[in-house]
Design a protein around this motif. Structure first.
Motif, PDB file in Angstrom:
ATOM      1  N   UNK A 140       0.813  -1.217   0.000  1.00 27.93           N
ATOM      2  CA  UNK A 140       0.000   0.000   0.000  1.00 27.93           C
ATOM      3  C   UNK A 140       0.846   1.267   0.000  1.00 27.93           C
ATOM      4  N   UNK A 141       2.183   1.109   0.099  1.00 25.72           N
ATOM      5  CA  UNK A 141       3.100   2.254   0.166  1.00 25.72           C
ATOM      6  C   UNK A 141       2.681   3.200   1.291  1.00 25.72           C
ATOM      7  N   UNK A 142       2.325   2.609   2.430  1.00 23.65           N
ATOM      8  CA  UNK A 142       1.802   3.368   3.560  1.00 23.65           C
ATOM      9  C   UNK A 142       2.930   3.876   4.460  1.00 23.65           C
ATOM     10  N   UNK A 143       2.622   4.930   5.216  1.00 22.85           N
ATOM     11  CA  UNK A 143       3.566   5.413   6.229  1.00 22.85           C
ATOM     12  C   UNK A 143       3.189   4.897   7.624  1.00 22.85           C
ATOM     13  N   UNK A 144       2.380   3.827   7.660  1.00 18.92           N
ATOM     14  CA  UNK A 144       1.921   3.295   8.948  1.00 18.92           C
ATOM     15  C   UNK A 144       3.102   2.918   9.835  1.00 18.92           C
ATOM     16  N   UNK A 145       2.929   3.173  11.120  1.00 21.86           N
ATOM     17  CA  UNK A 145       3.953   2.839  12.121  1.00 21.86           C
ATOM     18  C   UNK A 145       3.286   2.034  13.235  1.00 21.86           C
ATOM     19  N   UNK A 146       3.834   0.866  13.535  1.00 23.55           N
ATOM     20  CA  UNK A 146       3.238  -0.004  14.543  1.00 23.55           C
ATOM     21  C   UNK A 146       3.864   0.226  15.908  1.00 23.55           C
ATOM     22  N   UNK A 147       2.990   0.260  16.904  1.00 24.85           N
ATOM     23  CA  UNK A 147       3.430   0.247  18.294  1.00 24.85           C
ATOM     24  C   UNK A 147       2.920  -1.060  18.882  1.00 24.85           C
ATOM     25  N   UNK A 148       3.846  -1.922  19.283  1.00 27.34           N
ATOM     26  CA  UNK A 148       3.482  -3.255  19.760  1.00 27.34           C
ATOM     27  C   UNK A 148       3.152  -3.178  21.243  1.00 27.34           C
TER      28      UNK A 148
END
Length: 302
Positions: free
Chosen positions: A213-221
Motif C-alpha cells: 500500500x506504500x503506507x507510512x503506517x507505524x506499529x506500536x506493539x
C-alpha cells in the motif's frame, strides 16, 4: 454469488434444507459443496435427498471443533468432542431465518460442527470429505478481520498492534480453500483435513500490507495486558489476535501436513493482500464490522 456471475449454462435450483427440498429430488449431483451446515439436521436433511447417488460431499467445517488449543500442531487424528444435548437444543431453538449464520450458535458452534462431520461420515462413509477450515480471508470477507487491518494500514499513521511481533498466525485465502475443495472432490479424497495456511509471524503480514500500500503506517506493539486495560477485545476489536487465554494459546498453529500432501499449494500472501486492498479501496464508504475504536487505541498507547 450473484446469478450474473455464474458461468454460462449454469442452472440454478432453489431449495431449503429446513423447508422443502422437493426441487432437488430427481437431480443427480457428482459433487456437493456444503458451506452452511451448522447443525447435524442440516446435513441429514440435505443428504436424505441428494446422498444416494452422490459422488463426493464436501463439508466446510472449522478448526473450532478441537475446542481447546493447549498445544500446537493439532491434527486430524485428535479426539474431538461432539455436540451435547444442550448444544442440540440450542440449535433447534435458532429461528429458521438465522440458521445459516455461524454467529447464531455461540459457544455451541464448534461441537455442532463436529456433529455435522459425524452425520456426513455416518451417512456417506468415504464419500464424505470434511474440511476443517481456519481463518478465511479475501476480498468480500464479511467478517472484515483482515480487511480492517489492510484498510487501517492503508490510511497510515500510528497503529496499535498486539505484542509480541512474532505472534504466530495462520490464514487462508478463500480462493485457495475453494480450490482445495474442488481438488479433493475431483481426486476422490475422503476423511478430514485441516485447511488453513502455513504458520507465519503477525509482523510479516502487517509489514507486507505496508509495502503493497506504500503506507507510512507505524506499529506500536502493545502488551496483551495493556490492550485489555484499554478495553480492547481480542479477535473482534483487535483482529488476528486470539483471546489471551490458555485454551486459545495455539489457536492458529494447527497441523496442515495432510492437506499439503494431498492438495494444491497456497498463493503468495502478497496476492491475497493486494486483492483485498484493491477491493477495499473501491468500497471505502462501507463501514467495517470489527477493528479498534480510536478512543481505545489512544488509551492503549498512553
Amino acid at each position: 454469488m450473484e446469478k450474473r456471475d455464474l458461468p454460462g449454462g449454469t442452472r440454478v435450483i432453489h431449495g431449503d434444507r429446513y423447508g422443502s427440498l422437493k426441487a432437488l429430488r430427481n437431480e443427480r449431483f457428482d459433487f456437493v459443496f456444503d458451506t452452511c451446515a451448522f447443525s447435524p439436521d442440516a446435513v441429514e436433511n440435505l443428504l436424505g435427498v441428494v446422498g444416494a447417488d452422490l459422488g463426493r460431499y464436501v463439508l466446510i467445517s472449522s478448526i473450532s471443533p478441537y475446542g481447546t488449543f493447549l498445544r500446537p500442531r493439532l491434527n486430524e487424528r485428535e479426539s474431538v468432542p461432539t455436540a451435547s444435548g444442550a448444544d442440540l437444543a440450542l440449535a433447534r431453538s435458532v429461528p429458521q431465518d438465522r440458521r445459516a449464520s455461524a454467529a447464531a450458535y455461540g459457544a455451541s458452534y464448534g461441537p455442532l460442527k463436529r456433529a455435522c462431520e459425524i452425520s456426513a461420515q455416518d451417512s456417506l462413509g468415504e464419500r464424505a470429505i470434511v474440511l476443517r477450515v481456519g481463518l478465511l480471508v479475501g476480498a468480500g470477507d464479511y467478517t472484515d478481520r483482515l480487511t480492517w487491518r489492510v484498510r487501517r494500514i492503508d490510511e497510515g499513521g500510528v497503529i496499535a498492534a498486539p505484542a509480541p511481533q512474532n505472534r504466530p498466525i495462520q490464514l487462508i485465502d478463500a480462493r485457495d480453500a475453494a480450490e482445495f475443495a474442488v481438488h479433493a472432490a475431483i481426486s476422490g479424497c475422503s476423511g478430514i483435513y485441516n485447511v488453513t495456511g502455513p504458520e507465519m509471524p503477525l509482523s510479516a503480514v502487517l509489514d507486507e500490507a505496508v509495502r503493497i500500500s506504500a503506507s507510512d503506517a507505524e506499529f506500536v506493539w502493545v502488551s496483551e495486558e495493556k490492550l485489555a486495560n484499554a478495553g480492547i477485545e481480542a479477535w473482534t476489536e483487535m483482529p488476528l489476535m486470539a483471546p489471551p487465554v490458555p485454551s486459545f494459546r495455539h489457536f492458529m498453529q494447527v497441523d496442515i501436513d495432510k492437506a499439503h500432501r494431498d492438495g494444491p499449494r497456497h498463493r503468495p500472501l502478497t496476492d491475497t493482500l493486494d486483492q483485498i486492498l484493491h477491493w477495499d479501496r473501491q468500497n471505502r464508504d462501507r463501514p467495517l464490522k470489527c477493528g479498534v475504536p480510536p478512543q481505545k487505541q489512544a488509551a492503549a498507547l498512553r
